[in-house]
Scaffold this active site. Structure first.
Site, short mmCIF file in Angstrom:
data_model
loop_
_atom_site.label_atom_id
_atom_site.label_comp_id
_atom_site.label_asym_id
_atom_site.label_seq_id
_atom_site.Cartn_x
_atom_site.Cartn_y
_atom_site.Cartn_z
N ALA A 1 -2.10 -23.30 -4.20
CA ALA A 1 -0.82 -23.95 -4.47
C ALA A 1 -0.53 -24.97 -3.38
O ALA A 1 -0.71 -24.70 -2.20
CB ALA A 1 0.30 -22.91 -4.49
N HIS B 1 3.59 -29.19 6.04
CA HIS B 1 2.38 -28.46 6.43
C HIS B 1 1.35 -29.48 6.92
O HIS B 1 1.03 -30.42 6.19
CB HIS B 1 1.78 -27.72 5.24
CG HIS B 1 2.72 -26.72 4.63
ND1 HIS B 1 2.73 -25.39 4.98
CD2 HIS B 1 3.70 -26.87 3.69
CE1 HIS B 1 3.66 -24.76 4.28
NE2 HIS B 1 4.27 -25.63 3.50
N HIS C 1 10.36 -30.25 6.21
CA HIS C 1 9.45 -29.17 5.74
C HIS C 1 8.06 -29.77 5.52
O HIS C 1 7.83 -30.48 4.54
CB HIS C 1 9.96 -28.56 4.43
CG HIS C 1 9.13 -27.40 3.95
ND1 HIS C 1 9.68 -26.19 3.63
CD2 HIS C 1 7.80 -27.26 3.74
CE1 HIS C 1 8.73 -25.36 3.23
NE2 HIS C 1 7.57 -25.99 3.28
N ASP D 1 7.49 -30.68 1.82
CA ASP D 1 6.56 -29.58 1.52
C ASP D 1 5.18 -30.14 1.20
O ASP D 1 4.44 -29.56 0.39
CB ASP D 1 7.07 -28.69 0.38
CG ASP D 1 6.31 -27.37 0.32
OD1 ASP D 1 5.65 -27.00 1.31
OD2 ASP D 1 6.38 -26.70 -0.73
N ARG E 1 -1.57 -28.21 8.69
CA ARG E 1 -2.82 -27.45 8.93
C ARG E 1 -3.24 -27.59 10.39
O ARG E 1 -2.41 -27.83 11.26
CB ARG E 1 -3.93 -27.88 7.96
CG ARG E 1 -3.52 -27.99 6.49
CD ARG E 1 -2.84 -26.76 5.93
NE ARG E 1 -2.61 -26.89 4.49
CZ ARG E 1 -1.72 -26.14 3.83
NH1 ARG E 1 -0.93 -25.29 4.47
NH2 ARG E 1 -1.58 -26.28 2.53
N LEU F 1 3.96 -24.08 -5.17
CA LEU F 1 4.97 -23.03 -5.19
C LEU F 1 6.18 -23.47 -4.37
O LEU F 1 5.98 -24.02 -3.29
CB LEU F 1 4.39 -21.71 -4.65
CG LEU F 1 3.36 -21.06 -5.58
CD1 LEU F 1 2.66 -19.92 -4.90
CD2 LEU F 1 4.03 -20.59 -6.87
N LYS G 1 10.56 -19.24 10.07
CA LYS G 1 10.28 -19.30 8.63
C LYS G 1 10.09 -17.91 8.06
O LYS G 1 9.33 -17.10 8.59
CB LYS G 1 9.00 -20.14 8.41
CG LYS G 1 8.56 -20.26 6.95
CD LYS G 1 9.54 -21.09 6.13
CE LYS G 1 9.23 -21.03 4.64
NZ LYS G 1 8.39 -22.11 4.18
N ASN H 1 2.44 -21.47 8.71
CA ASN H 1 1.55 -20.59 7.94
C ASN H 1 0.08 -20.93 8.13
O ASN H 1 -0.64 -21.21 7.19
CB ASN H 1 1.93 -20.58 6.45
CG ASN H 1 1.80 -21.94 5.78
OD1 ASN H 1 1.95 -22.98 6.44
ND2 ASN H 1 1.53 -21.95 4.50
N HIS I 1 12.64 -26.11 -0.31
CA HIS I 1 12.06 -26.65 -1.56
C HIS I 1 12.70 -26.04 -2.80
O HIS I 1 12.04 -25.37 -3.58
CB HIS I 1 10.55 -26.50 -1.60
CG HIS I 1 10.00 -25.18 -1.07
ND1 HIS I 1 10.44 -23.96 -1.50
CD2 HIS I 1 9.05 -24.93 -0.14
CE1 HIS I 1 9.77 -23.01 -0.88
NE2 HIS I 1 8.93 -23.56 -0.04
N HIS J 1 -4.59 -29.29 0.52
CA HIS J 1 -5.73 -28.39 0.36
C HIS J 1 -6.91 -29.26 -0.02
O HIS J 1 -6.74 -30.25 -0.75
CB HIS J 1 -5.49 -27.39 -0.77
CG HIS J 1 -4.42 -26.38 -0.47
ND1 HIS J 1 -4.64 -25.26 0.29
CD2 HIS J 1 -3.11 -26.34 -0.83
CE1 HIS J 1 -3.52 -24.56 0.38
NE2 HIS J 1 -2.57 -25.20 -0.27
N HIS K 1 11.52 -19.26 2.17
CA HIS K 1 10.77 -19.44 0.92
C HIS K 1 11.41 -18.49 -0.08
O HIS K 1 11.14 -17.30 -0.07
CB HIS K 1 9.27 -19.14 1.11
CG HIS K 1 8.49 -19.43 -0.13
ND1 HIS K 1 7.62 -20.49 -0.24
CD2 HIS K 1 8.48 -18.81 -1.35
CE1 HIS K 1 7.10 -20.51 -1.47
NE2 HIS K 1 7.61 -19.51 -2.15
C1 NCD Z 1 2.28 -24.25 0.72
C2 NCD Z 1 0.95 -24.29 1.48
O1 NCD Z 1 -0.06 -24.64 0.87
O2 NCD Z 1 0.93 -23.97 2.67
N1 NCD Z 1 2.03 -24.37 -0.68
C3 NCD Z 1 2.91 -24.81 -1.61
O3 NCD Z 1 2.59 -24.76 -2.81
N2 NCD Z 1 4.07 -25.30 -1.29
C4 NCD Z 1 3.02 -23.01 1.07
C5 NCD Z 1 4.45 -23.04 0.67
O4 NCD Z 1 5.26 -23.78 1.25
O5 NCD Z 1 4.81 -22.32 -0.27
ZN ZN Z 2 5.90 -25.26 2.31
#
Ligand code: NCD
Ligand code: ZN
Length: 343
Positions: free
Chosen positions: A263, A15, A13, A247, A17, A219, A99, A41, A174, A251, A136
């Site tokens: 988040a 991210h 899992h 996860d 970007r 989150l 997802k 996402n 998560h 950011h 999620h």
């Molecule tokens: C994730 C994100 O920033 O894309 N944020 C997070 O708090 N985990 C989105 C997600 O997996 O909920």
């Molecule tokens: Zn995530």
């Protein structure tokens, strides 16, 4: 034990970007993990196999030449995804899961599902073709307390869903509560869960230690200590239903340290090291390889990696920040010392 060799792990899992930020963060993951399930996402979300193919290529282009890393792509489920998209995804050989974000549950989830019933034709096809659904698991009802949203989701959404699709492969992503641990533990083998390093390391006090700490906001939100203990027990149990998913969700500093912060925590820079620390503290280093390198491939029916990594019990200080395109990224444990190091 002050050194540990394990099969190179995978991150189930992640991210990463898009755009210029990719080249700043992908090397962190690629050094530690052979493969990663890439979350869809983006803005706009990755809803078609064609978009997933293009996104995959942008990721591959950002991997340093001397590292072998395989991105495993996912599609973002929406109310109006056609069921045939699942066949295209399966046939592509590059999409490994779909997802499900409840609309409004988290970062870039506004295009998510408003009512699961609208996706039943897609879920039927996924069940048929053994395409995993990554969930999620939080309700979005603002009247439900933010700390209860996972437990309520399990009772009101997940249980009915699995009644309708008893053979659907599902990863509850998560997980953060003892309710989720208990649910997955007693569910049939088509149900598994990922666990992040931050939910193993911290309880909710961490967000308010001496002041409000936006870098610990993610989150699903951090929970009470008893829930953290349940997660540690699950992760270190040797039960193959629980496996590694960071996860890691970067950011820029400007979007975390602000009146309404995003988040997400960034952990890719030292993820396997932080898991090693938790497993070590709980006298369970012998269970790390299963959790990090064996149970995920078993669930996804993929081969186990052949490369290995070496971890040393050697203190290292985490950098205060990283570059993130033309912005700054504050990593988890910025400026702190951790006990394990990747050789
Ligand atoms: C994730 C994100 O920033 O894309 N944020 C997070 O708090 N985990 C989105 C997600 O997996 O909920
Ligand atoms: Zn995530």
């Amino acid at each position: 034990m002050d050194s540990l060799t394990i099969i190179k792990p995978d991150d189930w899992h992640l991210h990463v970007r898009d755009g210029d930020a990719l080249k700043d963060i992908i090397p962190h993951t690629a050094k530690r993990f052979a493969r990663a399930i890439i979350m869809p996402n983006l803005k706009p979300p990755v809803t078609t196999t064609e978009q997933a193919q293009a996104y995959r290529q942008r990721i591959v282009d950002a991997v340093p030449n001397d590292i072998h890393f395989q991105p495993l792509m996912t599609l973002y489920l929406t109310d109006n995804m056609p069921a045939d998209e699942i066949n295209r995804a399966k046939d592509s050989g590059i999409v490994f899961a779909v997802k499900y974000y409840p609309a409004g549950a988290t970062t870039n989830s506004d295009a998510g599902v408003t009512d699961l019933k609208k996706t039943y034709a897609v879920l039927e096809r996924m069940q048929q073709l053994e395409m995993p659904l990554l969930i999620h698991g939080e309700v979005t009802d603002p009247n439900i307390d933010v700390f209860d949203r996972e437990a309520v989701f399990i009772d009101t959404i997940l249980k009915p869903l699995l009644k309708d699709f008893p053979n659907l492969k599902v990863v509850l992503e998560h997980i953060t509560t003892e309710q989720a641990v208990d649910f997955v533990m007693s569910a049939p083998n088509n149900i598994a869960a990922t666990i992040t390093p931050h939910h193993l390391l911290y309880n909710r006090n961490q967000m308010f230690q001496g002041g409000i700490k936006p870098h610990y906001y993610c989150l699903p939100i951090l929970k009470r200590e008893k829930h953290r203990q349940a997660l540690i027990k699950a992760a270190t149990s040797g039960n193959s239903k629980f496996f590694l998913g960071t996860d890691s969700a970067p950011h820029p500093q400007s979007k975390k340290e602000t009146a309404c912060g995003c988040a997400g925590m960034y952990s890719a820079h030292a993820a396997i090291e932080m898991y090693a620390e938790v497993f070590d503290e709980n006298n369970a280093l012998d269970k790390l390889e299963g959790f990090a390198s064996l149970y995920g491939p078993e669930f996804y029916r993929l081969p186990v990696n052949t490369d290995k990594i070496n971890l040393l019990k050697q203190a290292q200080t985490i950098p205060a920040s990283y570059q993130f395109a033309n912005e700054t990224l504050i990593p988890l444990k910025a400026g702190e010392t951790i006990q394990w190091k990747l050789q």
